[in-house]
Write a protein that holds these residues in place. Sequence first.
Motif, short mmCIF file in Angstrom:
data_model
loop_
_atom_site.label_atom_id
_atom_site.label_comp_id
_atom_site.label_asym_id
_atom_site.label_seq_id
_atom_site.Cartn_x
_atom_site.Cartn_y
_atom_site.Cartn_z
N LEU A 241 0.77 -1.27 -0.12
CA LEU A 241 0.08 0.11 -0.10
C LEU A 241 0.83 1.39 -0.09
CD1 LEU A 241 -2.79 1.55 0.14
CD2 LEU A 241 -2.43 1.17 2.60
N VAL A 242 2.04 1.42 1.00
CA VAL A 242 2.81 2.58 0.91
C VAL A 242 3.53 2.84 -0.25
CG1 VAL A 242 3.09 2.82 3.56
CG2 VAL A 242 4.59 1.15 2.14
N ARG A 243 4.02 1.70 -0.95
CA ARG A 243 4.42 1.95 -2.28
C ARG A 243 3.54 2.29 -3.25
NH1 ARG A 243 8.50 -3.49 -1.96
NH2 ARG A 243 10.05 -2.74 -0.46
N GLU A 244 2.30 1.68 -3.22
CA GLU A 244 1.23 1.90 -4.37
C GLU A 244 0.98 3.40 -4.07
OE1 GLU A 244 -0.42 1.48 -7.51
OE2 GLU A 244 -0.09 -0.26 -6.55
N GLU A 245 1.29 4.10 -3.19
CA GLU A 245 0.75 5.76 -2.90
C GLU A 245 1.80 6.48 -3.71
OE1 GLU A 245 0.72 6.02 1.23
OE2 GLU A 245 -1.47 5.48 1.38
N VAL A 246 3.17 6.05 -4.03
CA VAL A 246 3.85 6.89 -4.72
C VAL A 246 4.44 6.57 -6.15
CG1 VAL A 246 4.79 7.90 -2.35
CG2 VAL A 246 5.97 5.68 -3.35
N THR B 216 19.78 -25.60 4.11
CA THR B 216 18.29 -24.77 4.62
C THR B 216 17.17 -25.28 4.18
OG1 THR B 216 18.45 -23.09 2.74
CG2 THR B 216 19.85 -22.67 4.53
N MET B 217 16.22 -25.18 4.77
CA MET B 217 14.79 -25.51 4.57
C MET B 217 13.73 -24.64 4.83
SD MET B 217 14.18 -28.68 7.39
CE MET B 217 12.64 -28.79 6.98
N LYS B 218 12.78 -24.74 4.15
CA LYS B 218 11.37 -23.96 4.47
C LYS B 218 10.57 -24.66 5.33
CE LYS B 218 7.25 -22.23 2.25
NZ LYS B 218 6.24 -22.13 1.18
N VAL B 219 10.17 -23.94 6.68
CA VAL B 219 9.08 -24.64 7.60
C VAL B 219 7.97 -24.05 7.49
CG1 VAL B 219 10.99 -25.79 8.71
CG2 VAL B 219 10.44 -23.44 9.36
N GLY B 220 6.87 -24.76 7.68
CA GLY B 220 5.49 -23.75 7.88
C GLY B 220 4.88 -23.55 6.70
N GLY B 221 3.74 -23.02 6.71
CA GLY B 221 3.23 -22.27 5.60
C GLY B 221 3.44 -20.82 5.55
N ASN B 222 3.03 -20.21 4.33
CA ASN B 222 3.30 -18.78 4.20
C ASN B 222 2.36 -17.86 5.42
OD1 ASN B 222 4.89 -19.46 2.22
ND2 ASN B 222 3.31 -19.00 0.50
N LEU B 223 2.99 -16.90 5.80
CA LEU B 223 2.48 -16.03 6.72
C LEU B 223 1.39 -15.07 6.07
CD1 LEU B 223 5.25 -15.23 9.04
CD2 LEU B 223 3.98 -17.16 8.83
N ASP B 224 1.60 -14.60 4.84
CA ASP B 224 0.63 -13.70 4.13
C ASP B 224 0.41 -14.25 2.79
OD1 ASP B 224 3.01 -12.97 3.39
OD2 ASP B 224 2.53 -10.99 3.41
N SER B 225 -0.12 -13.57 1.82
CA SER B 225 -0.12 -13.60 0.25
C SER B 225 0.07 -12.35 -0.23
CB SER B 225 -1.49 -14.37 0.08
OG SER B 225 -1.59 -14.54 -1.28
N LYS B 226 0.89 -12.16 -1.11
CA LYS B 226 1.28 -10.99 -1.93
C LYS B 226 2.09 -11.24 -3.41
CE LYS B 226 5.44 -10.64 1.13
NZ LYS B 226 6.14 -9.94 1.95
N GLY B 227 2.27 -10.48 -3.89
CA GLY B 227 2.90 -10.56 -5.12
C GLY B 227 3.96 -9.61 -5.46
N TYR B 228 4.79 -9.96 -6.44
CA TYR B 228 5.90 -9.08 -7.09
C TYR B 228 5.17 -8.56 -8.36
CZ TYR B 228 9.50 -11.42 -4.34
OH TYR B 228 10.17 -11.96 -3.14
N GLY B 229 5.42 -7.14 -8.53
CA GLY B 229 4.98 -6.41 -9.83
C GLY B 229 6.01 -5.55 -10.23
#
Length: 883
Positions: free
Chosen positions: A496-501, A733-746
């Motif tokens: 959100l803060v990036r989308e403002e600028v 290294t390894m990834k544990v657990g699920g994702n904490l949120d959902s977002k995207g790269y643009g």
Amino acid sequence: MKMLLLLTLLWRDALCGSPSVQIGGLFPRGADQEYSAFRVGMVQFGTADFRLTPHIDNLEVANSFAVTNCFCSQFSRGVYAIFGFYDKKSVNTITSFCETLHVSFITPSFPVEGMNQFVLQMRPDIKGPLVSLVEYYKWEKFAYLYDSDRGLSTLQVILDTAAERKWVVTAINVGNLKDERKDEAYRSLFQDLESRKERRIILDCEQDKVKDIMEQVITIGRHVKGYHYIIANLGFVDGDLSKIQYGGANVSGFQIVDFDDPVVAKFDQRWEALEEKEYPGADTRIRYTSALTYDAVQVMTEAFRFLHKQRIDMSRRGNSGDCLANPAVPWAQGVEIERALKQVRVDGLTGNIQFDQYGKRVNYSVTIMELKNNGPVKIGYWNEVDKMVVTKSDLYPNDTMGMENKTVVVTTILEAPYVMLKKNAELFQDNDRYEGYCVDLAAEIAKHCGIRYQLRIVKDGKYGARDAETKIWNGMVGELVYGKADIAVAPLTITLVREEVIDFSKPFMSLGISIMIKKPQKSKPGVFSFLDPLAYEIWMCIVFAYIGVSVVLFLVSRFSPYEWQLEEPEDGALPLTTESTNEFGIFNSLWFSLGAFMRQGCDISPRSLSGRIVGGVWWFFTLIIISSYTANLAAFLTVERMVSPIESAEDLAKQTEIAYGTLDSGSTKEFFRRSKIALFDKMWQYMKSAEPSVFVKKTAEGVLRVRKSKGKYAYLLESTMNEYIEQRKPCDTMKVGGNLDSKGYGIATPKGSSLRVPVNLAVLKLNEQGTLDKMKNKWWYDKGECGFKDSTSKEKTSALSLSNVAGVFYILVGGLGLAMMVALVEFCYKSRTEAKKMKMTFTDAMRSKARMSITGQTSENGRVPVAYLRPGLPMSLSMTDLS
């Protein structure tokens, strides 16, 4: 130092007996530079034959009571004129005193309307230049933000002109906002203007308020292409315009002090030579209000020098020193002084200084300024005769030029696998030096949009965050905001803060925040690993169930008559007793239950219904338990397992042994900082207060910290990067657990950029064609170094080793040893019993038993006596007689 010494000597000489005129000074608190300019002017324009002697008061100009006291105090001292400042609350008080007492008041404050005979206004009126500039830009609809503390005269002229020319003006007062809520109010105001498509704005405020407004304009991204601001004061270069300089917005204004003028340039050299400790404010370029103050001293000096040469009597007599006298007694010479001041014509720092009969500046010139990418630039000037004269025709200096003849600057960041330097990068030039997902993506975007581009790595190595104090954006976002790049192709999270600028395209990759830990060592099978298929609690329950069933079987067998029977003798023999026997003693009950549990059966079984019910339910119980155990045993013995200390964010939050952190100046950190969820807020409170800091400057630093921490540090990062690093050697290294949120790269572009639409369409097309998925597989899995994720996610089976079943052998050996010990105890016990019964020594009994155990014979002749009754023998025969 030389300049300071010269001023000091001149001031000393001026005080040594030269004629002087008492001058009052009313300065608001905080006007340090203006007071320094006043002092410099006193020294600069004082001569050996004439000087001004100031009496200074510092006050709060918004307090009419304080202004009254100071004005009367100055007047009672016998001052001939007063220099000072006012605002809308005190201007009427001052003008009233001046009119009543005939005391001239020279001020650099905003001009006031009306005929104030004894007020000399050093500041030129900005109404004419402002209207001409609006006409020049051909504005027909705009917002007018004004500070009511400066009066409403300019607003009235704008509204009158708008009525004549059918302009649509939205007037908003920003002078009454409370300091503690002003930032929020400014943001809300500009968001409201944006909703009404108001992108042409006039700021009729002083520089301090303009600065506050511009900071919030930058914060919400209203300083980019498509916006135009006119700063309606006479100090365009006085404020810091560097933050808005590269944003793309058009900014115009007015400048009364021409620093290219030889007179101003000479003064500027002397000003820079002053010591800041002696002259506060001398460390910065002189502001226009300070320049007006300096010019006011020159005007007063010239006027009183003229009166001194004319030998006009200016003495004060009677009660003319009492400003509150009733009736008021005006100063007889006040009119002479007022006329002398208005007749002054000099060239000062603010150009030609000349007044009309009402004390207003006339025949002045104002420079028209515009903000370019290289700083403020003169585009023309305005005067009362020629009106606005344009010397440069660049109407909108920050408009983006056409893309067909321009090489688009693409800012990105070195982050594997998105952008990486090739191994032999020094052999290549420009874009060919890089490889990676975003490099391929930029090439595809350029092909679809038909543009030429140049990849440029962001200088500070950051994605982009706004500094809480300076409000300046850094990283790739900052380069877009301040016009240093045209597009950002990088793993830049849409927030959100990036989308403002800035503007974002549709996401080219979806992801979420995930947890990276050091891959734990594979657990070695224990000696008793065959017990692992069932939990410790289950084993204990089985033991108690076994004992309980055995006891119940013993009891029901005792109470059931069907379990009792007479012992049958051998054929032809008579029974020795008439007593009944029961096969299910406590030991036989335990043996029956154990045989059933081991699926081996027993040579005895219950005869009664109750006993068979006990046996049936126990068989059913053992069937289920043994089947479940067998099903899990193969997996537990043949699969190498890894025990992870952390499985989720909840596990991280509720412990303190394992530290965890994020990338500094990134969206992940912002997510935790802004989150209102109790779990994430708890994690943020820990992270921001942890010592040493758990934040890292680069992702590579965070990964290295995970690998070297021996499992004592977890790194929170985007899931895509986590998955990529998991596929890189040393595969630790390894990834544990699920994702904490959902977002995207643009893909990001500046606000209002002409690239936004074609880039957005290109991303959608690449997504529909499957090109984005192909590129991800190429850089994540096809070039992986640890095998495919599908194969690593499933545990690999292997042949059993001795360590897997060593416990079984230990139990076997232990059981055999226990059996031998029990046999020995039985042997000794039986030998002792027979020794007592046969009235023989324990040694002989043991020898006899040992002979029987080895040869099966008890006597020397090798026969074993058998005790039974023959028909006709007396019943009193005992076993002793038979032996």
